[in-house]
Design a protein around this motif. Sequence first.
Motif, PDB file in Angstrom:
ATOM      1  N   GLY A  10       1.200  -1.571  -0.215  1.00 38.39           N
ATOM      2  CA  GLY A  10      -0.052  -0.324  -0.104  1.00 38.39           C
ATOM      3  C   GLY A  10       0.907   1.559   0.143  1.00 38.39           C
ATOM      4  N   GLY A  12      -0.318   3.984   0.666  1.00 40.41           N
ATOM      5  CA  GLY A  12      -1.010   5.531   0.318  1.00 40.41           C
ATOM      6  C   GLY A  12      -0.351   6.285   2.073  1.00 40.41           C
ATOM      7  N   LEU A  13      -0.863   7.225   2.755  1.00 41.23           N
ATOM      8  CA  LEU A  13      -0.695   7.310   4.355  1.00 41.23           C
ATOM      9  C   LEU A  13       0.559   6.678   4.848  1.00 41.23           C
ATOM     10  CD1 LEU A  13      -3.741   9.884   4.154  1.00 41.23           C
ATOM     11  CD2 LEU A  13      -1.198  10.631   3.272  1.00 41.23           C
ATOM     12  N   SER A  14      -0.692   5.582   5.339  1.00 40.36           N
ATOM     13  CA  SER A  14       0.505   4.922   6.643  1.00 40.36           C
ATOM     14  C   SER A  14       1.515   4.435   6.002  1.00 40.36           C
ATOM     15  CB  SER A  14      -0.049   4.069   6.467  1.00 40.36           C
ATOM     16  OG  SER A  14      -1.497   3.231   6.479  1.00 40.36           O
ATOM     17  N   GLU A  33       1.988  -0.916  -5.026  1.00 41.79           N
ATOM     18  CA  GLU A  33       0.603   0.430  -4.938  1.00 41.79           C
ATOM     19  C   GLU A  33       0.291   0.070  -5.938  1.00 41.79           C
ATOM     20  OE1 GLU A  33      -1.161   2.400  -3.029  1.00 41.79           O
ATOM     21  OE2 GLU A  33      -1.938   1.874  -4.706  1.00 41.79           O
ATOM     22  N   MET A  34      -0.266  -0.840  -6.126  1.00 42.74           N
ATOM     23  CA  MET A  34      -1.611  -1.740  -7.347  1.00 42.74           C
ATOM     24  C   MET A  34      -1.784  -0.359  -8.458  1.00 42.74           C
ATOM     25  SD  MET A  34      -4.830  -2.646  -5.994  1.00 42.74           S
ATOM     26  CE  MET A  34      -5.924  -1.474  -4.714  1.00 42.74           C
ATOM     27  N   ARG A  35      -2.781   1.041  -7.726  1.00 42.07           N
ATOM     28  CA  ARG A  35      -2.635   1.623  -8.383  1.00 42.07           C
ATOM     29  C   ARG A  35      -1.944   2.362  -9.999  1.00 42.07           C
ATOM     30  NH1 ARG A  35      -3.095   5.942  -6.381  1.00 42.07           N
ATOM     31  NH2 ARG A  35      -2.868   5.315  -4.231  1.00 42.07           N
ATOM     32  N   CYS A  54     -10.690  12.183   0.051  1.00 41.94           N
ATOM     33  CA  CYS A  54     -11.362  13.403   0.515  1.00 41.94           C
ATOM     34  C   CYS A  54     -10.518  14.563   0.214  1.00 41.94           C
ATOM     35  CB  CYS A  54     -12.581  12.687   1.019  1.00 41.94           C
ATOM     36  SG  CYS A  54     -13.795  13.070   1.564  1.00 41.94           S
ATOM     37  N   SER A  55     -11.381  14.980   1.746  1.00 45.15           N
ATOM     38  CA  SER A  55     -10.800  16.279   1.595  1.00 45.15           C
ATOM     39  C   SER A  55      -8.894  16.387   2.099  1.00 45.15           C
ATOM     40  CB  SER A  55     -10.930  16.660   3.410  1.00 45.15           C
ATOM     41  OG  SER A  55     -10.232  17.642   4.172  1.00 45.15           O
ATOM     42  N   CYS A 124       0.023  -6.335  -4.754  1.00 42.69           N
ATOM     43  CA  CYS A 124       0.115  -7.688  -4.159  1.00 42.69           C
ATOM     44  C   CYS A 124      -0.600  -8.770  -3.139  1.00 42.69           C
ATOM     45  CB  CYS A 124       1.330  -7.016  -2.272  1.00 42.69           C
ATOM     46  SG  CYS A 124       2.297  -8.447  -1.871  1.00 42.69           S
ATOM     47  N   ALA A 137      -3.432  -1.336   3.653  1.00 42.16           N
ATOM     48  CA  ALA A 137      -3.530  -1.535   2.568  1.00 42.16           C
ATOM     49  C   ALA A 137      -4.703  -0.703   2.378  1.00 42.16           C
ATOM     50  CB  ALA A 137      -3.951  -2.807   1.700  1.00 42.16           C
ATOM     51  N   GLY A 138      -4.984  -0.472   3.748  1.00 43.57           N
ATOM     52  CA  GLY A 138      -5.956   1.247   3.544  1.00 43.57           C
ATOM     53  C   GLY A 138      -7.654   0.641   4.192  1.00 43.57           C
ATOM     54  N   SER A 142      -7.652  -4.295  -1.235  1.00 37.80           N
ATOM     55  CA  SER A 142      -8.142  -5.380  -2.446  1.00 37.80           C
ATOM     56  C   SER A 142      -8.899  -6.412  -2.436  1.00 37.80           C
ATOM     57  CB  SER A 142      -6.619  -5.466  -3.841  1.00 37.80           C
ATOM     58  OG  SER A 142      -6.434  -6.488  -2.646  1.00 37.80           O
ATOM     59  N   GLN A 348      -5.076   3.111   8.430  1.00 38.45           N
ATOM     60  CA  GLN A 348      -6.829   2.321   8.491  1.00 38.45           C
ATOM     61  C   GLN A 348      -7.128   0.909   8.950  1.00 38.45           C
ATOM     62  OE1 GLN A 348      -8.780   5.096   7.452  1.00 38.45           O
ATOM     63  NE2 GLN A 348     -11.407   4.374   7.839  1.00 38.45           N
ATOM     64  N   GLY A 354      -8.246   8.335   9.670  1.00 35.61           N
ATOM     65  CA  GLY A 354      -7.991   9.679   9.314  1.00 35.61           C
ATOM     66  C   GLY A 354      -6.654  10.169   8.825  1.00 35.61           C
ATOM     67  N   TYR A 355      -6.414  11.069   8.607  1.00 32.56           N
ATOM     68  CA  TYR A 355      -5.293  10.870   7.442  1.00 32.56           C
ATOM     69  C   TYR A 355      -4.392  11.004   8.854  1.00 32.56           C
ATOM     70  CZ  TYR A 355      -8.068  13.119   3.761  1.00 32.56           C
ATOM     71  OH  TYR A 355      -9.155  12.838   2.231  1.00 32.56           O
TER      72      TYR A 355
HETATM   73  C1  LIG Z   1     -13.943   7.473   1.192  1.00 30.55           C
HETATM   74  C2  LIG Z   1     -13.228   8.140   1.721  1.00 30.55           C
HETATM   75  C3  LIG Z   1     -12.703   8.951   2.697  1.00 30.55           C
HETATM   76  C4  LIG Z   1     -12.158   9.756   3.298  1.00 30.55           C
HETATM   77  N1  LIG Z   1     -11.994  10.976   3.952  1.00 30.55           N
HETATM   78  C5  LIG Z   1     -10.880  10.785   4.776  1.00 30.55           C
HETATM   79  C6  LIG Z   1     -10.845  12.925   5.066  1.00 30.55           C
HETATM   80  O1  LIG Z   1     -11.067  13.321   4.364  1.00 30.55           O
HETATM   81  N2  LIG Z   1     -10.571  13.161   5.844  1.00 30.55           N
HETATM   82  C7  LIG Z   1      -9.350  11.939   6.792  1.00 30.55           C
HETATM   83  O2  LIG Z   1      -8.637  11.816   7.860  1.00 30.55           O
HETATM   84  N3  LIG Z   1      -9.905  10.388   6.746  1.00 30.55           N
HETATM   85  C8  LIG Z   1      -9.734   9.761   5.413  1.00 30.55           C
HETATM   86  N4  LIG Z   1     -11.200   8.624   5.189  1.00 30.55           N
HETATM   87  C9  LIG Z   1      -9.823   7.674   6.017  1.00 30.55           C
HETATM   88  C10 LIG Z   1      -8.508   7.927   6.053  1.00 30.55           C
HETATM   89  O3  LIG Z   1      -7.887   8.462   6.407  1.00 30.55           O
HETATM   90  C11 LIG Z   1      -7.704   8.122   4.914  1.00 30.55           C
HETATM   91  O4  LIG Z   1      -8.657   6.858   4.082  1.00 30.55           O
HETATM   92  C12 LIG Z   1      -6.586   7.374   4.546  1.00 30.55           C
HETATM   93  O5  LIG Z   1      -6.106   7.910   2.915  1.00 30.55           O
HETATM   94  C13 LIG Z   1      -6.102   6.293   5.182  1.00 30.55           C
HETATM   95  O6  LIG Z   1      -4.384   6.476   4.642  1.00 30.55           O
HETATM   96  P1  LIG Z   1      -3.752   4.548   5.084  1.00 30.55           P
HETATM   97  O7  LIG Z   1      -2.504   4.717   3.917  1.00 30.55           O
HETATM   98  O8  LIG Z   1      -4.692   3.639   5.585  1.00 30.55           O
HETATM   99  O9  LIG Z   1      -5.206   3.637   3.107  1.00 30.55           O
HETATM  100  P2  LIG Z   1      -4.560   4.303   1.447  1.00 30.55           P
HETATM  101  O10 LIG Z   1      -4.248   6.047   1.850  1.00 30.55           O
HETATM  102  O11 LIG Z   1      -6.409   4.212   1.145  1.00 30.55           O
HETATM  103  O12 LIG Z   1      -4.457   3.672   1.310  1.00 30.55           O
HETATM  104  C14 LIG Z   1      -3.919   2.308   0.653  1.00 30.55           C
HETATM  105  C15 LIG Z   1      -3.446   1.919  -0.395  1.00 30.55           C
HETATM  106  O13 LIG Z   1      -3.122   0.914  -0.514  1.00 30.55           O
HETATM  107  C16 LIG Z   1      -3.362  -0.033  -2.144  1.00 30.55           C
HETATM  108  N5  LIG Z   1      -3.565  -1.056  -2.453  1.00 30.55           N
HETATM  109  C17 LIG Z   1      -4.709  -1.392  -1.618  1.00 30.55           C
HETATM  110  N6  LIG Z   1      -4.847  -2.926  -1.433  1.00 30.55           N
HETATM  111  C18 LIG Z   1      -3.348  -3.138  -2.576  1.00 30.55           C
HETATM  112  C19 LIG Z   1      -3.192  -4.303  -2.411  1.00 30.55           C
HETATM  113  N7  LIG Z   1      -3.861  -5.506  -2.662  1.00 30.55           N
HETATM  114  N8  LIG Z   1      -1.748  -4.080  -3.042  1.00 30.55           N
HETATM  115  C20 LIG Z   1      -1.255  -3.095  -3.624  1.00 30.55           C
HETATM  116  N9  LIG Z   1      -1.793  -1.754  -3.139  1.00 30.55           N
HETATM  117  C21 LIG Z   1      -2.861  -2.246  -2.628  1.00 30.55           C
HETATM  118  C22 LIG Z   1      -4.136   1.218  -2.198  1.00 30.55           C
HETATM  119  O14 LIG Z   1      -4.499   1.461  -3.857  1.00 30.55           O
HETATM  120  C23 LIG Z   1      -4.510   2.041  -1.819  1.00 30.55           C
HETATM  121  O15 LIG Z   1      -3.131   2.779  -2.409  1.00 30.55           O
HETATM  122  C24 LIG Z   1     -11.392   8.537   4.323  1.00 30.55           C
HETATM  123  C25 LIG Z   1     -11.743   7.003   3.850  1.00 30.55           C
HETATM  124  C26 LIG Z   1     -12.160   7.209   2.553  1.00 30.55           C
HETATM  125  C27 LIG Z   1     -12.547   5.461   2.796  1.00 30.55           C
END
Ligand SMILES: Cc1cc2nc3c(=O)[nH]c(=O)nc-3n(C[C@H](O)[C@H](O)[C@H](O)COP(=O)(O)OP(=O)(O)OC[C@H]3O[C@@H](n4cnc5c(N)ncnc54)[C@H](O)[C@@H]3O)c2cc1C
Length: 456
Positions: A10, A12-14, A33-35, A54-55, A124, A137-138, A142, A348, A354-355
């Motif tokens: 993943g 993403g942020l984390s 990162e699958m995207r 989102c925000s 992955c 993976a958030g 997937s 998440q 949250g971010y």
């Molecule tokens: C619709 C929505 C809106 C949100 N809005 C907010 C907001 O406004 N403010 C806020 O603070 N929080 C928000 N959140 C909550 C949360 O903070 C965010 O989702 C945040 O981006 C989570 O970070 P993360 O790193 O855990 O996941 P993500 O940032 O989602 O990163 C996970 C990554 O893993 C990748 N991935 C997934 N599966 C696989 C795989 N099998 N192989 C390779 N890559 C993979 C995805 O493509 C993605 O890029 C929101 C959540 C959702 C779902």
Amino acid sequence: MAICKVRVIGGGLSGCEAALQLANRGFEVDLYEMRKGAGKTPAHKTSNLAELVCSNSFKGLSVSSAHGLLKRELRMLGSFILQAAEKAGVPAGESLTVNRELFSAEVEKLIAESGRINLIGEECTNFADNIPTLVAAGPLCSDFLTQKIIKQTGGKKLHFFDAIAPVIESDSIDYSQAFLMNRNEKGETADFLNCPLDKETYFEFVRLLREADSVEEKPFEKNELFEGCLPVEEMARRGLDTLRFGPMRPVGLGKHYAVIQLRAENLQKTLYNMVGFQTRLKWGTQKEIFRLVPALKNAEFARFGQMHRNTFLESPLILDNSLKMKNTFFGEGSIFGDRSPKIYFAGQITGAEGYTEAVATGWYAAWNMANELLELPQNLLPVGTCIRTLVDSITAPNEHFQPINFNFGLLPRPENLKKNQKKEFLTNQAQDELKKWILCPASCNFVQCAPSVIPA
Ligand SMILES: Cc1cc2nc3c(=O)[nH]c(=O)nc-3n(C[C@H](O)[C@H](O)[C@H](O)COP(=O)(O)OP(=O)(O)OC[C@H]3O[C@@H](n4cnc5c(N)ncnc54)[C@H](O)[C@@H]3O)c2cc1C
């Protein structure tokens, strides 16, 4: 011990924070990162790393706010993602708000320049082989990986949850307008705080709910409302009495027209969840309508209700307080056989919502994973710091576990602390504990701490 290869799932942020921290500790990192390839999620719009779904705000900067405090900690600990966000910041008063394209570009630059991160643009599908893995993976993990995690954690231990009810700070409740009681007085201790409404207030409450604006639906949310957890505004639209026969039913709670029940979110009872009050109303509207309830007229919301597809682990059962998968899943007789793979989770998917929370758990899981792989003693952040508190709140036993934002209500405090001393005490406690920890030899050799922490 030779430095080995690790895998982060993943971007993403984390995942990006974790990959950068692990690279900084000398590991070769495969970041999936699958995207970047053919993969998509229902909410992401680009192939950028660290896309904000989102925000574009990481919320408050002032240390008098919970998110400001959390950011101060991340700054002290040398968070890369926070640095990128600060570089991409746009003027927004007291909050850290970013230009989202610039922010992702900063993160991509850090990843590319690290020299130790191999970015792989594929989904992955494995997380439990012999490669130490950090799953980030958030909430839109997937499908294939989600199924695999479900299977390997024993079936029912990954939730799909689409509804979250608001959470209220307990010291903002008017207790003279509420009473403690379980329905039909069952149980030895009263676990519910009940907030009654008279007929007139109930009618007005339902009228406002029926007329209120909801947050626009995302395409993937359409037709995905489960009858078992309908939003309250949807229930109100189905009939004047629907709520009185649903989450606001007064039966077994004395002679009241309607009652909203609150259940403590944490052991210290500093936060209360509005039971059955999942909603997709706009946040300002939630505040306005829920404050009609006499006991909640001054309510402060630690979290507003939200609905979206959300994949999260039942972390209290699955993770220990280093964010590593518990040993109970390994060993003879387990699906892992006699191997004990080193699997950490962050972001998440752990229930840290949250971010900024995603960045914080990414830092934390990477720190603990690096220490384990380098065969250093475990060195958890101290109790009283924001990040440790957040992790404790998602890993402590909790039958009603739901994702949570970091907020002041979670921080440990002495029982007799006066309301007007609360913020100052908690702010100082978090900073003092973290400074002591950073400056101790087991930490200071490894943490990329901010210059302000190092004494002159
Ligand atoms: C619709 C929505 C809106 C949100 N809005 C907010 C907001 O406004 N403010 C806020 O603070 N929080 C928000 N959140 C909550 C949360 O903070 C965010 O989702 C945040 O981006 C989570 O970070 P993360 O790193 O855990 O996941 P993500 O940032 O989602 O990163 C996970 C990554 O893993 C990748 N991935 C997934 N599966 C696989 C795989 N099998 N192989 C390779 N890559 C993979 C995805 O493509 C993605 O890029 C929101 C959540 C959702 C779902």
